[in-house]
Write a protein that holds these residues in place. Structure first.
Motif, PDB file in Angstrom:
ATOM      1  N   VAL A 131       0.670  -1.256   0.214  1.00 11.33           N
ATOM      2  CA  VAL A 131       0.120   0.008  -0.143  1.00 11.33           C
ATOM      3  C   VAL A 131       0.888   1.450   0.001  1.00 11.33           C
ATOM      4  N   THR A 132       1.909   1.201   0.822  1.00 15.16           N
ATOM      5  CA  THR A 132       2.862   2.290   0.937  1.00 15.16           C
ATOM      6  C   THR A 132       3.561   2.807  -0.503  1.00 15.16           C
ATOM      7  N   SER A 133       3.778   1.576  -1.140  1.00 12.21           N
ATOM      8  CA  SER A 133       4.584   1.728  -2.684  1.00 12.21           C
ATOM      9  C   SER A 133       3.461   1.993  -3.664  1.00 12.21           C
ATOM     10  N   TYR A 134       2.356   1.814  -3.557  1.00  5.54           N
ATOM     11  CA  TYR A 134       1.303   2.051  -4.513  1.00  5.54           C
ATOM     12  C   TYR A 134       0.143   3.095  -4.353  1.00  5.54           C
ATOM     13  N   VAL A 135       0.177   3.603  -3.178  1.00  3.48           N
ATOM     14  CA  VAL A 135      -1.073   4.379  -2.877  1.00  3.48           C
ATOM     15  C   VAL A 135      -1.151   5.559  -3.785  1.00  3.48           C
ATOM     16  N   SER A 136      -0.071   6.088  -4.226  1.00  2.00           N
ATOM     17  CA  SER A 136       0.168   7.334  -5.054  1.00  2.00           C
ATOM     18  C   SER A 136      -0.373   6.903  -6.349  1.00  2.00           C
ATOM     19  N   ILE A 137      -0.423   5.833  -6.962  1.00  2.00           N
ATOM     20  CA  ILE A 137      -0.967   5.603  -8.247  1.00  2.00           C
ATOM     21  C   ILE A 137      -2.375   5.652  -8.254  1.00  2.00           C
ATOM     22  N   PRO A 138      -3.283   5.246  -7.687  1.00  2.00           N
ATOM     23  CA  PRO A 138      -4.752   5.421  -7.967  1.00  2.00           C
ATOM     24  C   PRO A 138      -5.188   6.700  -7.462  1.00  2.00           C
ATOM     25  N   VAL A 139      -4.393   7.572  -6.731  1.00  2.00           N
ATOM     26  CA  VAL A 139      -4.509   8.953  -6.228  1.00  2.00           C
ATOM     27  C   VAL A 139      -4.406   9.800  -7.545  1.00  2.00           C
ATOM     28  N   THR A 140      -3.176   9.484  -8.287  1.00  2.00           N
ATOM     29  CA  THR A 140      -2.838  10.000  -9.381  1.00  2.00           C
ATOM     30  C   THR A 140      -4.017   9.938 -10.652  1.00  2.00           C
ATOM     31  N   VAL A 141      -4.377   8.952 -10.841  1.00  2.00           N
ATOM     32  CA  VAL A 141      -5.447   8.374 -11.636  1.00  2.00           C
ATOM     33  C   VAL A 141      -6.732   9.045 -11.310  1.00  2.00           C
ATOM     34  N   ALA A 142      -7.095   9.033 -10.310  1.00  2.00           N
ATOM     35  CA  ALA A 142      -8.323   9.709  -9.597  1.00  2.00           C
ATOM     36  C   ALA A 142      -8.276  11.249 -10.066  1.00  2.00           C
ATOM     37  N   LEU A 143      -7.209  11.645  -9.741  1.00  2.00           N
ATOM     38  CA  LEU A 143      -6.881  13.322  -9.942  1.00  2.00           C
ATOM     39  C   LEU A 143      -7.038  13.395 -11.561  1.00  2.00           C
ATOM     40  N   TYR A 144      -6.421  12.648 -12.301  1.00  2.00           N
ATOM     41  CA  TYR A 144      -6.164  12.960 -13.623  1.00  2.00           C
ATOM     42  C   TYR A 144      -8.001  12.766 -14.354  1.00  2.00           C
ATOM     43  N   LEU A 145      -8.517  11.878 -13.813  1.00  2.00           N
ATOM     44  CA  LEU A 145      -9.907  11.440 -14.387  1.00  2.00           C
ATOM     45  C   LEU A 145     -10.726  12.681 -13.793  1.00  2.00           C
ATOM     46  N   PHE A 146     -10.712  13.379 -12.695  1.00  2.00           N
ATOM     47  CA  PHE A 146     -11.266  14.239 -11.932  1.00  2.00           C
ATOM     48  C   PHE A 146     -11.264  15.554 -12.904  1.00  2.00           C
ATOM     49  N   TRP A 147      -9.907  15.603 -13.169  1.00  2.00           N
ATOM     50  CA  TRP A 147     -10.056  17.000 -14.131  1.00  2.00           C
ATOM     51  C   TRP A 147     -10.529  16.728 -15.524  1.00  2.00           C
ATOM     52  N   LYS A 148     -10.049  15.684 -15.879  1.00  2.00           N
ATOM     53  CA  LYS A 148     -10.395  15.394 -17.264  1.00  2.00           C
ATOM     54  C   LYS A 148     -12.116  15.256 -17.594  1.00  2.00           C
ATOM     55  N   LEU A 149     -12.720  14.567 -16.743  1.00  2.00           N
ATOM     56  CA  LEU A 149     -14.177  14.478 -16.820  1.00  2.00           C
ATOM     57  C   LEU A 149     -14.781  15.835 -16.487  1.00  2.00           C
ATOM     58  N   GLY A 150     -14.142  16.371 -15.300  1.00  2.00           N
ATOM     59  CA  GLY A 150     -14.882  17.782 -14.779  1.00  2.00           C
ATOM     60  C   GLY A 150     -14.838  18.723 -15.906  1.00  2.00           C
ATOM     61  N   LYS A 151     -13.622  18.968 -16.674  1.00  2.00           N
ATOM     62  CA  LYS A 151     -13.438  19.901 -17.697  1.00  2.00           C
ATOM     63  C   LYS A 151     -14.091  19.353 -19.174  1.00  2.00           C
ATOM     64  N   LYS A 152     -14.343  18.122 -19.243  1.00  2.00           N
ATOM     65  CA  LYS A 152     -14.691  17.442 -20.377  1.00  2.00           C
ATOM     66  C   LYS A 152     -13.679  17.778 -21.569  1.00  2.00           C
ATOM     67  N   SER A 153     -12.461  17.688 -21.221  1.00  2.00           N
ATOM     68  CA  SER A 153     -11.542  17.945 -22.202  1.00  2.00           C
ATOM     69  C   SER A 153     -11.351  16.729 -23.104  1.00  2.00           C
ATOM     70  N   LYS A 154     -11.040  17.150 -24.481  1.00  2.00           N
ATOM     71  CA  LYS A 154     -10.841  16.063 -25.583  1.00  2.00           C
ATOM     72  C   LYS A 154      -9.277  15.872 -25.827  1.00  2.00           C
ATOM     73  N   TRP A 155      -9.066  14.794 -26.413  1.00  2.00           N
ATOM     74  CA  TRP A 155      -7.757  14.364 -26.924  1.00  2.00           C
ATOM     75  C   TRP A 155      -7.370  15.290 -28.041  1.00  2.00           C
ATOM     76  N   VAL A 156      -6.327  16.006 -28.052  1.00  2.00           N
ATOM     77  CA  VAL A 156      -5.870  16.588 -29.272  1.00  2.00           C
ATOM     78  C   VAL A 156      -5.229  16.248 -30.357  1.00  2.00           C
ATOM     79  N   ARG A 157      -5.496  16.184 -31.464  1.00  2.00           N
ATOM     80  CA  ARG A 157      -4.784  15.658 -32.685  1.00  2.00           C
ATOM     81  C   ARG A 157      -3.574  16.366 -32.848  1.00  2.00           C
ATOM     82  N   LEU A 158      -2.528  15.811 -33.427  1.00  2.00           N
ATOM     83  CA  LEU A 158      -1.239  16.343 -33.826  1.00  2.00           C
ATOM     84  C   LEU A 158      -1.538  17.469 -34.680  1.00  2.00           C
TER      85      LEU A 158
END
Length: 204
Positions: A124-151
């Motif tokens: 838990v100590t080693s990997y607790v940060s991974i789900p937190v990071t993913v959760a923060l990313y999804l929170f911002w992505k879904l909250g702002k409804k941002s889309k993937w930008v093509r090259l």
């Protein structure tokens, strides 16, 4: 300044010191330090792990952004030679960074499996940060409804030396005004060539 935090943190003193932001940072640092003095330091260790992995994730983002930027820059017809700074090891450097940091992030918890015994606390100590990071990313992505930008749609000029609206703008081969002028010249040359060809054919 980009609206990614409450507006109160934009306020600064006359000398440019962001007191509210500084106060929040000092408050969090003080709180984390006090946690290290309480109990068996489990929460403190989790926060320490989160801070460490966050740094690695930041570098993952930098390497990935570098690869995407160069791809978008070339895709949109710009010449890499015009960039004021070019990575000597590109693309090997950012790719190596992605691979090594991914191994570090996911391999740091190997002691929890060592010796044939699963250590839940170490895991838990080693990997607790991974789900937190993913959760923060999804929170911002879904909250702002941002889309993937093509090259071919990415903005590679804003705030650069090639952007006339930027404070660091410097005219060059790839500046917008020069590119637009070249397009006009090329169109004019094509038109003149067509006229000359037509005239030549009409006199034959």
């Amino acid at each position: 300044m980009l609206g990614q935090a409450p507006a109160v943190f934009r306020k600064v003193t006359k000398s440019g010191i962001p007191l509210y932001s500084l106060g929040l940072s000092l408050g969090i640092a003080t709180g984390v330090f006090l946690l290290s003095l309480i109990g068996n330091q489990v929460v403190y260790t989790w926060i320490l792990s989160l801070a460490g992995v966050t740094g690695f994730v930041s570098w993952l983002g930098i390497a990935f952004s570098h690869i995407r930027f160069r791809g978008a820059y070339v895709r949109q017809g710009y010449d890499v030679k015009d960039l004021p700074y070019k990575s000597v090891l590109y693309p090997f450097g950012p790719v190596l960074c992605l691979v090594v940091i991914t191994i570090i992030v996911f391999g740091q918890g190997w002691p929890s499996f060592a010796g044939g015994t699963f250590h839940i606390k170490t895991f838990v100590t080693s990997y607790v940060s991974i789900p937190v990071t993913v959760a923060l990313y999804l929170f911002w992505k879904l909250g702002k409804k941002s889309k993937w930008v093509r090259l071919d749609e990415a903005d590679v000029l804003r705030d650069s030396i090639f952007d006339p609206t930027s404070d660091i703008y410097a005219p060059g081969r790839n500046s917008r005004e020069v590119r637009d002028r070249n397009v006009v010249l090329a169109s004019s040359q094509d038109s003149l060539a067509s006229v000359a060809t037509g005239f030549k054919l009409s006199t034959m």
